[in-house]
Design a protein around this motif. Structure first.
Motif, PDB file in Angstrom:
ATOM      1  N   GLU A 192       0.827  -1.199   0.000  1.00  0.00           N
ATOM      2  CA  GLU A 192       0.000   0.000   0.000  1.00  0.00           C
ATOM      3  C   GLU A 192       0.871   1.262   0.000  1.00  0.00           C
ATOM      4  O   GLU A 192       1.917   1.326   0.655  1.00  0.00           O
ATOM      5  CB  GLU A 192      -0.907   0.015   1.239  1.00  0.00           C
ATOM      6  N   ALA A 193       0.404   2.273  -0.736  1.00  0.00           N
ATOM      7  CA  ALA A 193       1.132   3.539  -0.794  1.00  0.00           C
ATOM      8  C   ALA A 193       1.180   4.212   0.572  1.00  0.00           C
ATOM      9  O   ALA A 193       2.203   4.798   0.953  1.00  0.00           O
ATOM     10  CB  ALA A 193       0.488   4.460  -1.823  1.00  0.00           C
ATOM     11  N   VAL A 194       0.085   4.132   1.333  1.00  0.00           N
ATOM     12  CA  VAL A 194       0.070   4.767   2.649  1.00  0.00           C
ATOM     13  C   VAL A 194       1.053   4.069   3.591  1.00  0.00           C
ATOM     14  O   VAL A 194       1.683   4.724   4.446  1.00  0.00           O
ATOM     15  CB  VAL A 194      -1.368   4.760   3.226  1.00  0.00           C
ATOM     16  N   SER A 195       1.232   2.774   3.439  1.00  0.00           N
ATOM     17  CA  SER A 195       2.202   2.064   4.267  1.00  0.00           C
ATOM     18  C   SER A 195       3.624   2.457   3.896  1.00  0.00           C
ATOM     19  O   SER A 195       4.476   2.656   4.771  1.00  0.00           O
ATOM     20  CB  SER A 195       2.011   0.551   4.120  1.00  0.00           C
ATOM     21  N   ARG A 196       3.904   2.558   2.609  1.00  0.00           N
ATOM     22  CA  ARG A 196       5.245   2.954   2.182  1.00  0.00           C
ATOM     23  C   ARG A 196       5.562   4.367   2.637  1.00  0.00           C
ATOM     24  O   ARG A 196       6.698   4.669   3.024  1.00  0.00           O
ATOM     25  CB  ARG A 196       5.359   2.848   0.662  1.00  0.00           C
ATOM     26  N   GLN A 197       4.570   5.248   2.586  1.00  0.00           N
ATOM     27  CA  GLN A 197       4.803   6.612   3.027  1.00  0.00           C
ATOM     28  C   GLN A 197       5.105   6.662   4.522  1.00  0.00           C
ATOM     29  O   GLN A 197       5.991   7.394   4.970  1.00  0.00           O
ATOM     30  CB  GLN A 197       3.594   7.484   2.702  1.00  0.00           C
ATOM     31  N   HIS A 198       4.385   5.882   5.282  1.00  0.00           N
ATOM     32  CA  HIS A 198       4.600   5.875   6.731  1.00  0.00           C
ATOM     33  C   HIS A 198       5.958   5.270   7.086  1.00  0.00           C
ATOM     34  O   HIS A 198       6.664   5.771   7.964  1.00  0.00           O
ATOM     35  CB  HIS A 198       3.487   5.101   7.423  1.00  0.00           C
ATOM     36  N   LEU A 199       6.323   4.197   6.391  1.00  0.00           N
ATOM     37  CA  LEU A 199       7.572   3.516   6.679  1.00  0.00           C
ATOM     38  C   LEU A 199       8.763   4.110   5.941  1.00  0.00           C
ATOM     39  O   LEU A 199       9.899   3.657   6.139  1.00  0.00           O
ATOM     40  CB  LEU A 199       7.447   2.034   6.321  1.00  0.00           C
ATOM     41  N   LYS A 200       8.501   5.091   5.078  1.00  0.00           N
ATOM     42  CA  LYS A 200       9.554   5.668   4.243  1.00  0.00           C
ATOM     43  C   LYS A 200      10.246   4.580   3.431  1.00  0.00           C
ATOM     44  O   LYS A 200      11.480   4.560   3.275  1.00  0.00           O
ATOM     45  CB  LYS A 200      10.583   6.418   5.096  1.00  0.00           C
ATOM     46  N   ALA A 201       9.439   3.672   2.917  1.00  0.00           N
ATOM     47  CA  ALA A 201       9.969   2.540   2.169  1.00  0.00           C
ATOM     48  C   ALA A 201       9.806   2.790   0.677  1.00  0.00           C
ATOM     49  O   ALA A 201       8.844   3.441   0.247  1.00  0.00           O
ATOM     50  CB  ALA A 201       9.242   1.248   2.558  1.00  0.00           C
ATOM     51  N   PRO A 202      10.720   2.287  -0.146  1.00  0.00           N
ATOM     52  CA  PRO A 202      10.578   2.448  -1.598  1.00  0.00           C
ATOM     53  C   PRO A 202       9.454   1.582  -2.142  1.00  0.00           C
ATOM     54  O   PRO A 202       9.024   0.620  -1.513  1.00  0.00           O
ATOM     55  CB  PRO A 202      11.941   1.995  -2.138  1.00  0.00           C
ATOM     56  N   ALA A 203       8.997   1.951  -3.315  1.00  0.00           N
ATOM     57  CA  ALA A 203       7.957   1.166  -3.964  1.00  0.00           C
ATOM     58  C   ALA A 203       8.514  -0.184  -4.393  1.00  0.00           C
ATOM     59  O   ALA A 203       9.697  -0.300  -4.711  1.00  0.00           O
ATOM     60  CB  ALA A 203       7.399   1.923  -5.176  1.00  0.00           C
ATOM     61  N   PRO A 204       7.693  -1.233  -4.405  1.00  0.00           N
ATOM     62  CA  PRO A 204       8.190  -2.543  -4.831  1.00  0.00           C
ATOM     63  C   PRO A 204       8.587  -2.536  -6.289  1.00  0.00           C
ATOM     64  O   PRO A 204       7.940  -1.909  -7.134  1.00  0.00           O
ATOM     65  CB  PRO A 204       6.984  -3.471  -4.569  1.00  0.00           C
ATOM     66  N   VAL A 205       9.680  -3.215  -6.605  1.00  0.00           N
ATOM     67  CA  VAL A 205      10.184  -3.293  -7.968  1.00  0.00           C
ATOM     68  C   VAL A 205       9.594  -4.533  -8.613  1.00  0.00           C
ATOM     69  O   VAL A 205       9.783  -5.653  -8.134  1.00  0.00           O
ATOM     70  CB  VAL A 205      11.726  -3.358  -7.994  1.00  0.00           C
ATOM     71  N   LEU A 206       8.869  -4.327  -9.710  1.00  0.00           N
ATOM     72  CA  LEU A 206       8.255  -5.438 -10.417  1.00  0.00           C
ATOM     73  C   LEU A 206       9.260  -6.015 -11.406  1.00  0.00           C
ATOM     74  O   LEU A 206       9.862  -5.291 -12.197  1.00  0.00           O
ATOM     75  CB  LEU A 206       6.989  -4.973 -11.148  1.00  0.00           C
ATOM     76  N   GLN A 207       9.439  -7.322 -11.359  1.00  0.00           N
ATOM     77  CA  GLN A 207      10.345  -7.982 -12.279  1.00  0.00           C
ATOM     78  C   GLN A 207       9.714  -8.048 -13.660  1.00  0.00           C
ATOM     79  O   GLN A 207       8.613  -8.556 -13.836  1.00  0.00           O
ATOM     80  CB  GLN A 207      10.673  -9.404 -11.784  1.00  0.00           C
ATOM     81  N   ARG A 208      10.437  -7.520 -14.652  1.00  0.00           N
ATOM     82  CA  ARG A 208       9.921  -7.526 -16.022  1.00  0.00           C
ATOM     83  C   ARG A 208      10.139  -8.890 -16.643  1.00  0.00           C
ATOM     84  O   ARG A 208      11.243  -9.439 -16.616  1.00  0.00           O
ATOM     85  CB  ARG A 208      10.627  -6.462 -16.863  1.00  0.00           C
ATOM     86  N   ARG A 209       9.101  -9.418 -17.211  1.00  0.00           N
ATOM     87  CA  ARG A 209       9.179 -10.737 -17.820  1.00  0.00           C
ATOM     88  C   ARG A 209       9.824 -10.638 -19.189  1.00  0.00           C
ATOM     89  O   ARG A 209       9.442  -9.818 -20.014  1.00  0.00           O
ATOM     90  CB  ARG A 209       7.786 -11.345 -17.956  1.00  0.00           C
ATOM     91  N   VAL A 210      10.836 -11.471 -19.432  1.00  0.00           N
ATOM     92  CA  VAL A 210      11.531 -11.495 -20.716  1.00  0.00           C
ATOM     93  C   VAL A 210      10.800 -12.453 -21.634  1.00  0.00           C
ATOM     94  O   VAL A 210      10.723 -13.658 -21.362  1.00  0.00           O
ATOM     95  CB  VAL A 210      13.002 -11.918 -20.536  1.00  0.00           C
ATOM     96  N   GLU A 211      10.273 -11.918 -22.710  1.00  0.00           N
ATOM     97  CA  GLU A 211       9.536 -12.741 -23.658  1.00  0.00           C
ATOM     98  C   GLU A 211      10.505 -13.455 -24.594  1.00  0.00           C
ATOM     99  O   GLU A 211      11.514 -12.883 -25.018  1.00  0.00           O
ATOM    100  CB  GLU A 211       8.578 -11.871 -24.482  1.00  0.00           C
ATOM    101  N   PRO A 212      10.242 -14.714 -24.965  1.00  0.00           N
ATOM    102  CA  PRO A 212      11.111 -15.411 -25.923  1.00  0.00           C
ATOM    103  C   PRO A 212      11.015 -14.795 -27.302  1.00  0.00           C
ATOM    104  O   PRO A 212      10.051 -14.116 -27.634  1.00  0.00           O
ATOM    105  CB  PRO A 212      10.555 -16.851 -25.904  1.00  0.00           C
ATOM    106  N   ASP A 213      12.081 -15.044 -28.115  1.00  0.00           N
ATOM    107  CA  ASP A 213      12.118 -14.498 -29.464  1.00  0.00           C
ATOM    108  C   ASP A 213      10.989 -15.102 -30.274  1.00  0.00           C
ATOM    109  O   ASP A 213      10.891 -16.313 -30.435  1.00  0.00           O
ATOM    110  CB  ASP A 213      13.468 -14.812 -30.103  1.00  0.00           C
ATOM    111  N   ALA A 214      10.129 -14.252 -30.790  1.00  0.00           N
ATOM    112  CA  ALA A 214       8.951 -14.723 -31.524  1.00  0.00           C
ATOM    113  C   ALA A 214       9.216 -14.928 -33.001  1.00  0.00           C
ATOM    114  O   ALA A 214       8.330 -15.330 -33.738  1.00  0.00           O
ATOM    115  CB  ALA A 214       7.799 -13.731 -31.348  1.00  0.00           C
ATOM    116  N   ARG A 215      10.438 -14.621 -33.482  1.00  0.00           N
ATOM    117  CA  ARG A 215      10.711 -14.768 -34.910  1.00  0.00           C
ATOM    118  C   ARG A 215      11.032 -16.214 -35.237  1.00  0.00           C
ATOM    119  O   ARG A 215      12.029 -16.755 -34.738  1.00  0.00           O
ATOM    120  CB  ARG A 215      11.891 -13.878 -35.314  1.00  0.00           C
ATOM    121  N   PRO A 216      10.250 -16.895 -36.081  1.00  0.00           N
ATOM    122  CA  PRO A 216      10.533 -18.303 -36.404  1.00  0.00           C
ATOM    123  C   PRO A 216      11.692 -18.419 -37.368  1.00  0.00           C
ATOM    124  O   PRO A 216      11.904 -17.542 -38.216  1.00  0.00           O
ATOM    125  CB  PRO A 216       9.217 -18.790 -37.023  1.00  0.00           C
TER     126      PRO A 216
END
Length: 289
Positions: A192-216
């Protein structure tokens, strides 16, 4: 002389009043309100926290207050206000009802250990009727607060049990000291944003999914099935799908299929010998005969 002292006393009281009111807004203590009446919370030791079934929230069944834990913060509901703290005994910060996390507002009535009078008659297995109590304006600002997909309920945050080591006189009341201890023991990143603000914590970093090469590649492209054609088939399509080709034999094909000695029939060329192949004895004898 008495008039001057009275005026000075009133001025001194007015100068102290804003600081007192501000302190009452940002803390839930033991002596807030009428003198001698205890209306806040005081937890001399780490609370007994039990999970609310089906919710990512904990409550203290032994507390004399409406005491909860959610997303890295402790929450207290008293005097129709919500207060939050990162440590089990404060200091507490007032949180606007427009920013209280939805899962805190959804806690069923039965888990309020000190429910206010206006909770009377409300369903024990349902959340308080905040929309009726706080009015239409609040309900419009928090639409759908009491509806969610229960199959997508997030997991509860881990309890900060390291705080068990700080009961009574060992309790760190200074916020900076609390943050330092937390940084050494707690790696949880609030949702929650309100929790991060209170704790002075950074926002969670979302892991970006690497898509496989779609070119046959060329082999995959050549083996890919052609899409089915919708509509009447042409003559060429019928011939290709009905079986082997029924084309007329060419002149070259006819010449190869004729009988030796017939007019226009050419003898087939002799088979080519493999280089370096020696004839067998039997082949020589057949040649001499």
């Amino acid at each position: 002389m008495n008039t001057a002292l009275r005026t000075l006393g009133i001025a001194l009281a007015l100068s102290i009043l804003p600081a007192t009111a501000l302190h009452a807004q940002v803390s839930v203590g033991i002596q807030i309100g009428l003198p001698g009446v205890q209306i806040g919370v005081n937890m001399p030791s780490y609370p007994t926290l039990v999970a609310v079934p089906g919710y990512p929230v904990y409550y203290d069944p032994q507390a004399s207050a409406n005491y909860f834990f959610y997303d890295g913060l402790y929450w207290v509901y008293t005097d129709d206000n919500w207060y939050a703290s990162s440590w089990y005994n404060g200091p507490w910060a007032l949180t606007s009802r427009d920013y209280v996390p939805l899962f805190v507002l959804r806690i069923p009535v039965r888990y309020y250990r000190h429910p206010p009078g206006h909770f009377s008659g409300w369903r024990a297995d349902a959340p308080p009727r905040w929309d009726e109590h706080w009015g239409r304006g609040w309900a419009q600002r928090r639409p759908g607060w009491d509806r969610w997909d229960r199959n997508k309920t997030p997991a509860a945050a881990p309890l900060p049990r390291y705080q068990q080591k700080y009961p009574g006189d060992r309790y760190p009341h200074a916020v900076e000291q609390q943050r330092k201890i937390r940084s050494e023991h707690d790696r949880y990143v609030p949702r929650e944003a309100v929790s991060r603000q209170h704790l002075k914590a950074p926002a969670p970093v979302l892991q970006r999914r690497v898509e496989p090469d779609a070119r046959p590649d060329s082999r995959r492209e050549s083996s890919r099935e052609q899409p089915a054609r919708i509509g009447p088939r042409s003559d060429s399509d019928r011939r290709s799908s009905d079986g082997p080709s029924q084309r007329q034999p060419s002149k070259k094909d006819r010449s190869q299929a004729c009988e030796p000695g017939s007019p226009g029939c050419r003898a087939a060329p002799p088979p080519r010998k493999e280089p370096g192949r020696k004839p067998r004895d039997g082949e020589h004898n057949r040649g001499r005969n």
